[in-house]
Design a protein around this motif. Structure first.
Motif, PDB file in Angstrom:
ATOM      1  N   ARG A 205       0.696  -1.635   0.612  1.00 47.89           N
ATOM      2  CA  ARG A 205      -0.378  -0.205  -0.140  1.00 47.89           C
ATOM      3  C   ARG A 205       1.044   1.200  -0.442  1.00 47.89           C
ATOM      4  NH1 ARG A 205      -3.158   0.333   4.949  1.00 47.89           N
ATOM      5  NH2 ARG A 205      -3.249  -1.786   4.198  1.00 47.89           N
TER       6      ARG A 205
ATOM      7  N   THR B  79     -11.438  -2.519 -11.397  1.00 53.58           N
ATOM      8  CA  THR B  79     -12.106  -2.189 -10.078  1.00 53.58           C
ATOM      9  C   THR B  79     -11.232  -2.622  -8.277  1.00 53.58           C
ATOM     10  OG1 THR B  79     -13.028  -4.317  -9.730  1.00 53.58           O
ATOM     11  CG2 THR B  79     -14.013  -2.536 -10.610  1.00 53.58           C
ATOM     12  N   PRO B  83      -8.965   1.186  -4.568  1.00 53.11           N
ATOM     13  CA  PRO B  83      -9.090   0.620  -3.416  1.00 53.11           C
ATOM     14  C   PRO B  83     -10.666   1.518  -3.834  1.00 53.11           C
ATOM     15  CG  PRO B  83      -7.596   1.595  -3.403  1.00 53.11           C
ATOM     16  CD  PRO B  83      -7.751   1.466  -4.625  1.00 53.11           C
ATOM     17  N   GLY B  84     -11.721   0.987  -3.298  1.00 55.42           N
ATOM     18  CA  GLY B  84     -13.887   1.086  -3.271  1.00 55.42           C
ATOM     19  C   GLY B  84     -13.615   1.160  -4.326  1.00 55.42           C
ATOM     20  N   LEU B  85     -12.743   0.561  -5.811  1.00 56.86           N
ATOM     21  CA  LEU B  85     -14.007   0.434  -6.342  1.00 56.86           C
ATOM     22  C   LEU B  85     -15.045  -0.774  -6.658  1.00 56.86           C
ATOM     23  CD1 LEU B  85     -15.528   2.364  -8.839  1.00 56.86           C
ATOM     24  CD2 LEU B  85     -13.858   1.700 -10.084  1.00 56.86           C
ATOM     25  N   VAL B  86     -16.116  -0.985  -6.825  1.00 55.89           N
ATOM     26  CA  VAL B  86     -16.143  -2.297  -7.440  1.00 55.89           C
ATOM     27  C   VAL B  86     -16.980  -2.576  -8.537  1.00 55.89           C
ATOM     28  CG1 VAL B  86     -15.849  -3.297  -5.446  1.00 55.89           C
ATOM     29  CG2 VAL B  86     -17.888  -2.520  -5.331  1.00 55.89           C
ATOM     30  N   THR B 146     -19.683   2.222  -5.999  1.00 53.79           N
ATOM     31  CA  THR B 146     -19.120   1.936  -4.628  1.00 53.79           C
ATOM     32  C   THR B 146     -19.685   0.690  -4.398  1.00 53.79           C
ATOM     33  OG1 THR B 146     -20.714   3.402  -3.830  1.00 53.79           O
ATOM     34  CG2 THR B 146     -18.062   3.904  -3.779  1.00 53.79           C
ATOM     35  N   THR B 147     -19.863  -0.472  -3.708  1.00 49.09           N
ATOM     36  CA  THR B 147     -20.855  -1.330  -3.039  1.00 49.09           C
ATOM     37  C   THR B 147     -21.857  -0.625  -2.781  1.00 49.09           C
ATOM     38  OG1 THR B 147     -18.967  -2.357  -1.663  1.00 49.09           O
ATOM     39  CG2 THR B 147     -20.731  -3.289  -1.838  1.00 49.09           C
ATOM     40  N   SER B 148     -22.483   0.825  -1.666  1.00 55.29           N
ATOM     41  CA  SER B 148     -23.705   0.601  -1.365  1.00 55.29           C
ATOM     42  C   SER B 148     -23.968   1.774  -2.949  1.00 55.29           C
ATOM     43  CB  SER B 148     -23.563   2.126  -0.871  1.00 55.29           C
ATOM     44  OG  SER B 148     -22.734   2.781  -1.130  1.00 55.29           O
TER      45      SER B 148
END
Lengths: 385, 159
Positions: A205, B79, B83-86, B146-148
């Motif tokens: 990271r 993705t 990070p955070g992107l799905v 994002t997931t949401s």
């Protein structure tokens, strides 16, 4: 200052021209750089003045970058797969190739520490030259290619243990001190690899920043810090750089490789040049015959290694011959090992290793290119169904 | 269909499969995202003939022509890098009020921030659909966000 800039500029252009010619002939640039170093410098056709000290320092950085990228080359999954499938090939590689170097050292009357270095020099193929060869000859799709690459991966793993051990052994001392040092070295390697397993994602990271500049500065910074630390505890700086490379997780490594490769190419070229600079062409004379014989024998033992590995993957006879010949080339690892031996005072290793790598670095790729045709003149005894 | 996957350490992965027409095909996916297409079966069983070498862009184009699975994989790859992107695949359910409506009507990006980057309809793929693209029930929507955000789009499609 003017002389320094002029000289360095001329040298880099010369290296570029040599690498270009080597590339056109289907050869690696490594032996070309070594030859340039042999011909220049002390006792050569032109003694370098102003740029010598810079090339020395750049060469030291070159070793570190070279080993950092060698460490990053393979992922944990690739290590695991190669260990699972090709451990016997790795053992055959060790048993066929390393003893030849060791025995040669003994015959020449060298100390056993120098013999061990020579064993490493004859053992390890050049993953740089071989990987380049496979892609230049468009052999990535060939069925023996996974066997060849697995042998390279296993040699890479073996180096993680061999390099620290060699450094400890070369530093000498009484048997007790040496044993203690060996234990310490193994402990350091184990600790680094464990830390990589536990905290590798943090490292990943930290390195995996969006910005190329950040990636470059951070990776080189971490590498220098760890190299400096391993240097302080009497292991070699090169070992530290290699361990950092192994510890960087694959996703971050992919990124870092792209950013670091140009830097590595520049400094590694100067490393091979500076290794050659230390040796005057006149000194090579007495070593030439030995180097030739050693090259001939270890070319044959490498062919044996490759054929064994390929036969484990069910490859036919022509493919086995190709696999054998592809592994013949020795290069960067051999020179790094020789450099460790030379800086520990075993200077006789220098000219021998230089001659040996020039011979196999040039003939290896040529033999690999034509192995196919040589093998094709014999009928395939057992055609695969 | 049986696809054999062979790891090429330091290079990439080779996929190998027989075709019903009797060829044995290999695809070498290299780490730099270049692809070699090869065919086995010459005089030397281990030395294939290289049919094509494709750059990353060319391979993407071929994949888009050949079908949906690769498209979804590419977004999955994207993705992984951020990070955070799905990404996810959502179906326009039968009886959805957007059946027959243009994509823009869902206002999914305005409401959730997630983007619909491809519409998979049968064996056709519409990459980067415009808001005017008319949806049909049974369409598969490839959504990146994002997931949401993706959950939000699912609710919109069901509502």
């Amino acid at each position: 200052m003017d002389a320094f800039l002029l000289e360095l500029g001329v040298i880099l252009l010369l290296l570029a021209a040599l690498a270009n010619v080597a590339g056109r002939l289907g050869l690696s640039a490594i032996p070309a750089f070594l030859l340039a170093g042999l011909l220049l410098g002390e006792g050569g056709i032109h003694d370098l003045g102003a740029s010598t000290s810079f090339i020395e320092v750049a060469g030291e950085l070159g070793v570190l970058l070279l080993l950092l990228l060698l460490g990053m080359e393979f992922s944990a999954a690739e290590f695991a797969a190669s260990l699972r499938r090709h451990t016997p090939s790795g053992l055959v590689d060790l048993v066929l190739n390393a003893p030849v170097g060791f025995a040669t050292g003994l015959l020449l009357g060298y100390d056993w520490q120098a013999c061990l270095a020579l064993a490493g020099i004859t053992w390890i193929s050049s993953s740089g030259i071989v990987a380049r060869l496979l892609s230049d000859l468009k052999r990535t799709g060939f069925r023996e290619t996974p066997s060849i690459l697995s042998v390279l991966v296993l040699e890479d793993i073996a180096m993680a243990v061999f390099l620290p051990l060699l450094v400890v052994v070369l530093s000498g001392g009484t048997a007790l001190v040496a044993t203690g040092n060996v234990v310490a070295a193994v402990a350091v390697v184990a600790a680094v690899l464990l830390a990589a397993r536990l905290f590798g994602h943090h490292l990943g990271r930290m390195i995996g920043h969006g910005d190329d500049e950040q990636v470059l500065l951070r990776v080189v910074g971490v590498m220098l810090l760890v190299s400096g630390l391993t240097y302080l505890v009497d292991a070699s700086a090169a070992v530290g750089a290699f361990l950092v490379g192994l510890a960087i997780p694959q996703d971050a490594a992919r990124r870092a490789r792209g950013v670091l490769k140009p830097l590595r190419d520049l400094f590694a070229a100067l490393f091979f040049l500076s290794f050659g600079l230390h040796t005057a062409p006149g000194e090579l004379g007495p070593y030439l015959l030995v180097a030739l014989l050693l090259a001939a024998v270890t070319a044959v033992t490498k062919v044996g290694t490759g054929m064994f590995a390929a036969s484990r993957d069910g490859v036919g006879s022509r493919g086995r011959a190709r696999a054998g010949a592809a592994l013949i080339a020795r290069g960067e690892f051999s020179i790094v090992i020789a450099e460790l031996a030379v800086s520990a005072g075993y200077t006789e290793i220098g000219p021998l290793a230089a001659a040996y790598v020039v011979i196999l670095g040039i003939s290896g790729p040529l033999l690999a290119k034509y192995a196919d045709r040589l093998a094709a003149t014999r009928p395939d005894p057992a055609p695969t169904p | 269909m049986d696809v054999t996957e062979i790891l090429l350490p330091g290079v990439g992965v080779r996929y190998e499969f027989p075709t019903s027409s009797g060829d044995r095909v290999g695809i070498v996916a290299k780490r730099d995202r270049e692809f070699d297409l090869v065919r086995y079966g010459g005089s030397d069983p281990d030395a294939p003939e290289t049919l094509l070498t494709l750059t990353r862009e060319e391979a993407d184009a071929v994949a888009e022509i050949l079908g949906a699975p690769r498209i979804v994989e590419r977004f999955a790859d994207l993705t992984r890098e951020i990070p955070g992107l799905v990404s996810g695949t959502l179906e326009v359910p039968a009886g959805s009020r957007f059946d027959g409506q243009p994509l823009g009507e869902t206002r999914s990006r305005t409401l959730t921030g997630a983007s619909i980057v491809a519409v998979v309809r049968g064996d056709r793929v519409l990459a980067s659909p415009t808001p005017a693209e008319v949806l049909r029930s049974g369409d598969l929507l490839v959504v990146v966000g994002t997931t949401s955000g993706i959950d939000g789009v699912r609710k919109i499609l069901q509502g």
